[in-house]
Design a protein around this motif. Structure first.
Motif, PDB file in Angstrom:
ATOM      1  N   ASP A  18       0.668  -1.269   0.156  1.00 24.27           N
ATOM      2  CA  ASP A  18       0.064  -0.024  -0.086  1.00 24.27           C
ATOM      3  C   ASP A  18       0.922   1.206   0.081  1.00 24.27           C
ATOM      4  O   ASP A  18       0.629   2.215  -0.838  1.00 24.27           O
ATOM      5  CB  ASP A  18      -0.874   0.078   1.154  1.00 24.27           C
ATOM      6  CG  ASP A  18      -1.848  -1.005   0.988  1.00 24.27           C
ATOM      7  OD1 ASP A  18      -2.132  -1.865  -0.010  1.00 24.27           O
ATOM      8  OD2 ASP A  18      -2.663  -1.275   2.159  1.00 24.27           O
ATOM      9  N   PHE A  19       2.036   1.246   0.756  1.00 24.46           N
ATOM     10  CA  PHE A  19       2.724   2.525   0.860  1.00 24.46           C
ATOM     11  C   PHE A  19       3.400   2.794  -0.335  1.00 24.46           C
ATOM     12  O   PHE A  19       3.556   4.168  -0.732  1.00 24.46           O
ATOM     13  CB  PHE A  19       4.054   2.201   1.792  1.00 24.46           C
ATOM     14  CG  PHE A  19       3.431   2.118   3.159  1.00 24.46           C
ATOM     15  CD1 PHE A  19       2.960   3.266   3.729  1.00 24.46           C
ATOM     16  CD2 PHE A  19       3.747   0.988   3.953  1.00 24.46           C
ATOM     17  CE1 PHE A  19       2.434   2.838   5.221  1.00 24.46           C
ATOM     18  CE2 PHE A  19       3.411   0.849   5.356  1.00 24.46           C
ATOM     19  CZ  PHE A  19       2.696   1.657   5.933  1.00 24.46           C
ATOM     20  N   PHE A  20       3.871   1.764  -1.045  1.00 23.36           N
ATOM     21  CA  PHE A  20       4.330   1.731  -2.464  1.00 23.36           C
ATOM     22  C   PHE A  20       3.456   2.351  -3.540  1.00 23.36           C
ATOM     23  O   PHE A  20       3.623   3.440  -4.210  1.00 23.36           O
ATOM     24  CB  PHE A  20       5.110   0.640  -2.851  1.00 23.36           C
ATOM     25  CG  PHE A  20       6.143   0.804  -3.998  1.00 23.36           C
ATOM     26  CD1 PHE A  20       7.534   0.732  -3.654  1.00 23.36           C
ATOM     27  CD2 PHE A  20       5.718   0.536  -5.346  1.00 23.36           C
ATOM     28  CE1 PHE A  20       8.376   0.891  -4.688  1.00 23.36           C
ATOM     29  CE2 PHE A  20       6.720   0.785  -6.217  1.00 23.36           C
ATOM     30  CZ  PHE A  20       8.056   0.805  -6.042  1.00 23.36           C
ATOM     31  N   MET A  21       2.223   2.029  -3.521  1.00 25.75           N
ATOM     32  CA  MET A  21       1.287   2.249  -4.518  1.00 25.75           C
ATOM     33  C   MET A  21       0.850   3.595  -4.291  1.00 25.75           C
ATOM     34  O   MET A  21       0.783   4.452  -5.241  1.00 25.75           O
ATOM     35  CB  MET A  21      -0.241   1.415  -4.243  1.00 25.75           C
ATOM     36  CG  MET A  21       0.455  -0.048  -4.802  1.00 25.75           C
ATOM     37  SD  MET A  21       0.719  -0.580  -6.285  1.00 25.75           S
ATOM     38  CE  MET A  21      -1.054  -0.853  -7.206  1.00 25.75           C
ATOM     39  N   GLU A  22       0.846   4.316  -3.150  1.00 21.66           N
ATOM     40  CA  GLU A  22       0.663   5.522  -2.969  1.00 21.66           C
ATOM     41  C   GLU A  22       1.652   6.600  -3.173  1.00 21.66           C
ATOM     42  O   GLU A  22       1.372   7.368  -3.789  1.00 21.66           O
ATOM     43  CB  GLU A  22       0.429   5.734  -1.413  1.00 21.66           C
ATOM     44  CG  GLU A  22      -0.816   5.674  -0.562  1.00 21.66           C
ATOM     45  CD  GLU A  22      -0.754   5.587   0.914  1.00 21.66           C
ATOM     46  OE1 GLU A  22       0.124   6.357   1.440  1.00 21.66           O
ATOM     47  OE2 GLU A  22      -1.498   4.741   1.634  1.00 21.66           O
ATOM     48  N   GLU A  23       2.872   6.000  -2.892  1.00 15.12           N
ATOM     49  CA  GLU A  23       4.163   6.830  -3.457  1.00 15.12           C
ATOM     50  C   GLU A  23       4.163   6.811  -4.984  1.00 15.12           C
ATOM     51  O   GLU A  23       4.362   7.922  -5.653  1.00 15.12           O
ATOM     52  CB  GLU A  23       5.402   6.277  -2.970  1.00 15.12           C
ATOM     53  CG  GLU A  23       5.498   6.653  -1.507  1.00 15.12           C
ATOM     54  CD  GLU A  23       5.844   7.984  -1.344  1.00 15.12           C
ATOM     55  OE1 GLU A  23       6.217   8.658  -2.262  1.00 15.12           O
ATOM     56  OE2 GLU A  23       5.838   8.500   0.078  1.00 15.12           O
ATOM     57  N   MET A  24       3.597   5.987  -5.695  1.00 14.72           N
ATOM     58  CA  MET A  24       3.689   5.787  -7.152  1.00 14.72           C
ATOM     59  C   MET A  24       2.642   6.997  -7.590  1.00 14.72           C
ATOM     60  O   MET A  24       3.033   7.620  -8.599  1.00 14.72           O
ATOM     61  CB  MET A  24       3.369   4.388  -7.715  1.00 14.72           C
ATOM     62  CG  MET A  24       4.483   3.401  -7.865  1.00 14.72           C
ATOM     63  SD  MET A  24       3.866   2.059  -8.264  1.00 14.72           S
ATOM     64  CE  MET A  24       3.891   2.198 -10.073  1.00 14.72           C
ATOM     65  N   ASN A  25       1.690   6.910  -7.038  1.00 13.91           N
ATOM     66  CA  ASN A  25       0.599   8.035  -7.460  1.00 13.91           C
ATOM     67  C   ASN A  25       1.304   9.338  -7.279  1.00 13.91           C
ATOM     68  O   ASN A  25       1.144  10.546  -7.914  1.00 13.91           O
ATOM     69  CB  ASN A  25      -0.470   7.896  -6.777  1.00 13.91           C
ATOM     70  CG  ASN A  25      -1.479   6.900  -7.438  1.00 13.91           C
ATOM     71  OD1 ASN A  25      -1.458   6.706  -8.735  1.00 13.91           O
ATOM     72  ND2 ASN A  25      -2.226   6.197  -6.471  1.00 13.91           N
ATOM     73  N   ALA A  26       2.045   9.541  -5.971  1.00 11.08           N
ATOM     74  CA  ALA A  26       2.596  10.895  -5.706  1.00 11.08           C
ATOM     75  C   ALA A  26       3.822  11.181  -6.512  1.00 11.08           C
ATOM     76  O   ALA A  26       4.179  12.405  -6.801  1.00 11.08           O
ATOM     77  CB  ALA A  26       2.762  10.794  -4.184  1.00 11.08           C
TER      78      ALA A  26
END
Ligand code: NDP
Length: 394
Positions: A374-382
């Motif tokens: 989840d952390f990684f997926m959020e960062e990809m968007n950001a």
């Protein structure tokens, strides 16, 4: 706040340096080191004054890497040199107790073998040193492993099949060039294909299996089955998996050139004698081909890389497609690099950021799907790699 040491000032190193500067609240001191200082100077000149420091290092030499890590007081090492340097840099990290991250698994210069064996063998040493090693934090491997972990966490009780689908629909205008290091790229593509089914690896001839996949925002493309390294760790970590395959798109011009080069021996990795000199044909070919870093300003079109996973949720069949689309020209406008380097470098920075922030932690050596996606997926968007999920008919 952390001091980050980036090793390797190639196409991916450029993106990592630019993106670390954009994340300077996490990386407050950035050192870019490589074999050739000129490459580091070029990248330094693209960034604001004082944003990064540069150094030379021969990363084939563990003692030199240890010395550099100690001199700069690195809190994390991002290895974006070549796969040949993975073990020496890992050993330097063990000796100095410094967390480690890379984007490609170790390969011996004299043998085209992609495997995690020697890196996984350092798990105990990483544990003893009390540090984390994150393997394969690029796009594929990297984001694709995270997509699989995300699918497993949120969409499935069991995943039965995974197809990883890698499309680069970029056009650089050359008859033949590679989008990342030619040696690594051509070794990967000219090798036999391999996929995993029911607990066994099945080998195919190079480019023997082809399917046409309709990539969103790109269109239908011939996609060829290749062996790719993330499958080796995913078969260990995805529950209920029965089959995993990897497909990559190639245009006819690329395939014709590659076949011709192979037929005349230009893809050879063993030394040959030429006018009293020893040369490796593949290394000579690299000298002739356009530098992947020079493709940035010329490349137009998009990349689309993703995974299709099929399995069961609450007893019902389920099939989903998670993918990311990136435009080459937008990458160049942002970080002076084409999309293949961008989509590799950004996940490397995200992995390092999560490690520095302690969101991804542990001691030992890890593949990406072992961490909370989840952390990684959020960062990809950001961080410039927004993704999509669609449900497909089973
Ligand atoms: P490049 O060839 O453009 O850059 C590699 C850099 O590493 C060069 O600057 C080179 O120096 C430097 N280097 C090589 N050997 C040494 C050494 N002994 N000591 C110090 N520096 C060294 O490659 P890319 O930037 O395209 O690729 C970088 C990495 O990213 C590779 O491992 C590649 O396999 C990986 N990759 C991963 C992907 C993924 O999605 N996971 C996709 C694409 C790439 P010099 O300038 O002197 O030659």
């Amino acid at each position: 706040m952390a001091t980050v040491l980036i090793i390797g000032a190639g196409g991916v190193g450029r993106v990592v340096a630019h993106k670390c500067v954009m994340n300077n609240t996490t990386f407050d001191r950035i050192i870019l080191a490589s074999r050739t200082l000129k490459r580091c100077e070029e990248i330094q000149s693209e960034l604001p004054d004082g944003a990064i420091e540069i150094a030379t290092v021969d990363a084939d030499n563990t003692a030199e890497v240890i010395d550099l890590i100690e001199r700069v007081g690195a809190n994390i090492v991002i290895n974006v040199a070549l796969p040949y340097q993975d073990l020496t840099i890992m050993d330097a990290c063990i000796a100095t107790k410094t967390p480690y991250l890379d984007t490609a698994n170790y390969e011996h210069p004299d043998e085209a073998m992609f495997e995690y064996k020697e890196q996984w063998a350092r798990d105990e040493a990483f544990k003893d040193a009390g540090i984390m090693g994150l393997l394969g934090s690029g796009f594929d491997p990297g984001a694709t492993n995270v997509f699989c972990a995300y699918a497993q966490k949120h969409f499935f009780d069991e995943i039965h099949t995974i197809d990883i689908l890698d499309c680069n629909a970029g056009d650089h205008g050359y008859a033949f060039a590679t989008n990342f290091n030619p040696e690594i790229n051509l070794r990967e593509v000219s090798a036999k294909g391999r996929y995993w089914e029911n607990g066994e690896w099945i080998e195919t001839e190079p480019m023997e299996i082809m399917q046409v996949w309709d990539y969103p925002e790109v269109g239908p493309k011939d996609s060829y089955l290749l062996y790719h390294e993330e499958m080796e760790s995913l078969v260990k970590h995805i529950k209920g998996l029965k089959r995993i395959r990897f497909f990559m798109t190639f245009g006819q011009s690329y395939l014709t050139h590659m076949k011709c080069l192979e037929n005349v021996g230009m893809l050879g990795i063993k030394e040959v004698e030429h006018k009293g000199m020893k040369i490796v044909p593949m290394e000579f070919l690299k000298t002739l081909l356009p530098d992947p870093a020079s493709l940035g300003p010329r490349t137009k079109g998009k990349t689309n890389i993703g995974i299709v996973a099929e399995g069961l949720k609450d007893g019902q069949k389920q099939k989903i497609y998670i993918y990311q689309v990136k435009d080459h020209e937008a990458c160049y406008a942002e970080v002076k690099s084409q999309g293949v380097s961008y989509t590799t470098g950004v996940p490397a920075v995200i992995g390092a950021k999560l490690m520095v922030e302690g969101k991804w932690s542990g001691t030992g050596v890890f593949n990406m799907e072992q961490m909370d996606p989840d952390f990684f997926m959020e960062e990809m968007n950001a961080q410039g790699l927004p993704w999509n999920i669609v449900e497909l008919e089973c």
